[in-house]
Design a protein around this motif. Sequence first.
Motif, mmCIF file in Angstrom:
data_model
loop_
_atom_site.group_PDB
_atom_site.id
_atom_site.type_symbol
_atom_site.label_atom_id
_atom_site.label_comp_id
_atom_site.label_asym_id
_atom_site.label_seq_id
_atom_site.Cartn_x
_atom_site.Cartn_y
_atom_site.Cartn_z
ATOM 1 N N LYS A 124 3.870 5.656 -5.636
ATOM 2 C CA LYS A 124 3.776 5.627 -7.102
ATOM 3 C C LYS A 124 2.676 6.564 -7.591
ATOM 4 O O LYS A 124 2.861 7.273 -8.583
ATOM 5 C CB LYS A 124 3.530 4.199 -7.584
ATOM 6 C CG LYS A 124 3.588 4.064 -9.087
ATOM 7 C CD LYS A 124 3.537 2.619 -9.519
ATOM 8 C CE LYS A 124 3.700 2.527 -11.019
ATOM 9 N NZ LYS A 124 3.917 1.155 -11.461
ATOM 10 N N SER A 125 1.539 6.598 -6.886
ATOM 11 C CA SER A 125 0.439 7.471 -7.309
ATOM 12 C C SER A 125 0.796 8.950 -7.134
ATOM 13 O O SER A 125 0.435 9.777 -7.970
ATOM 14 C CB SER A 125 -0.846 7.132 -6.550
ATOM 15 O OG SER A 125 -0.735 7.471 -5.187
ATOM 16 N N VAL A 126 1.519 9.276 -6.065
ATOM 17 C CA VAL A 126 1.963 10.661 -5.856
ATOM 18 C C VAL A 126 2.890 11.092 -6.992
ATOM 19 O O VAL A 126 2.750 12.187 -7.545
ATOM 20 C CB VAL A 126 2.670 10.813 -4.488
ATOM 21 C CG1 VAL A 126 3.387 12.147 -4.383
ATOM 22 C CG2 VAL A 126 1.676 10.646 -3.351
ATOM 23 N N HIS A 152 2.330 1.686 -3.429
ATOM 24 C CA HIS A 152 1.283 2.154 -4.354
ATOM 25 C C HIS A 152 1.013 3.644 -4.135
ATOM 26 O O HIS A 152 0.856 4.405 -5.098
ATOM 27 C CB HIS A 152 0.001 1.338 -4.162
ATOM 28 C CG HIS A 152 -1.118 1.789 -5.032
ATOM 29 N ND1 HIS A 152 -1.135 1.544 -6.396
ATOM 30 C CD2 HIS A 152 -2.239 2.491 -4.760
ATOM 31 C CE1 HIS A 152 -2.230 2.081 -6.915
ATOM 32 N NE2 HIS A 152 -2.909 2.653 -5.943
ATOM 33 N N TYR A 153 0.966 4.072 -2.883
ATOM 34 C CA TYR A 153 0.748 5.485 -2.566
ATOM 35 C C TYR A 153 1.860 6.347 -3.175
ATOM 36 O O TYR A 153 1.590 7.366 -3.824
ATOM 37 C CB TYR A 153 0.678 5.691 -1.053
ATOM 38 C CG TYR A 153 0.718 7.141 -0.644
ATOM 39 C CD1 TYR A 153 -0.403 7.951 -0.781
ATOM 40 C CD2 TYR A 153 1.888 7.717 -0.161
ATOM 41 C CE1 TYR A 153 -0.368 9.286 -0.425
ATOM 42 C CE2 TYR A 153 1.939 9.045 0.193
ATOM 43 C CZ TYR A 153 0.811 9.827 0.066
ATOM 44 O OH TYR A 153 0.857 11.157 0.403
ATOM 45 N N ASP A 190 0.831 -1.210 0.000
ATOM 46 C CA ASP A 190 0.000 0.000 0.000
ATOM 47 C C ASP A 190 0.863 1.256 0.000
ATOM 48 O O ASP A 190 0.569 2.225 -0.702
ATOM 49 C CB ASP A 190 -0.935 0.009 1.216
ATOM 50 C CG ASP A 190 -2.039 -1.031 1.133
ATOM 51 O OD1 ASP A 190 -2.269 -1.582 0.022
ATOM 52 O OD2 ASP A 190 -2.669 -1.304 2.179
ATOM 53 N N ALA A 250 3.077 9.727 -9.990
ATOM 54 C CA ALA A 250 2.325 9.703 -11.256
ATOM 55 C C ALA A 250 1.544 11.007 -11.452
ATOM 56 O O ALA A 250 1.438 11.502 -12.582
ATOM 57 C CB ALA A 250 1.378 8.512 -11.290
ATOM 58 N N ARG A 251 1.013 11.566 -10.365
ATOM 59 C CA ARG A 251 0.289 12.843 -10.471
ATOM 60 C C ARG A 251 1.206 13.969 -10.923
ATOM 61 O O ARG A 251 0.763 14.973 -11.450
ATOM 62 C CB ARG A 251 -0.372 13.197 -9.140
ATOM 63 C CG ARG A 251 -1.609 12.376 -8.848
ATOM 64 C CD ARG A 251 -2.419 12.957 -7.703
ATOM 65 N NE ARG A 251 -1.724 12.952 -6.430
ATOM 66 C CZ ARG A 251 -1.788 11.971 -5.533
ATOM 67 N NH1 ARG A 251 -2.509 10.900 -5.780
ATOM 68 N NH2 ARG A 251 -1.135 12.080 -4.395
#
Length: 142
Positions: free
Chosen positions: A72-74, A69-70, A66, A76-77
Amino acid sequence: MVRVHEYRNKEGTMRLLMYYDGTDDTRKTISAVKDQAKALQAKVHVLSSLSSWGELSVKIIRKMEDGLHYIKSVLARQDIPCETHLLIMGRTPGEDILAVANKFQVNEIIIGTDRTSKIKKLKASRLISYVSGRARCPVLIV
């Protein structure tokens, strides 16, 4: 004087490696990683290392997944390319950091630390000392 472009691979990208140990201290490292990645137009590899010697549970593994993933999402934004790696191979985190750094030929390793207890500071300083003494690239301590 070494120029930044001399560190780029054949595709022209630089590679950073961020170590994430699941703590809030290393999550705070994301800001520095974003700044470096943007400035250098770099791809980021985020590594978590779990030793198989200790008691591992599905809960611990999911927590690390998790967190990865967090992060990576930060990134990616911010349009920063990112790969995550969760290693459970029986090696120390320092050994895993160096193995991934060598495999992906990273240009810089970033390790976050803001430890408050003496035990955590000692553990972090051992990791930093191990990695910085053996890495083939610069190590940034945040």
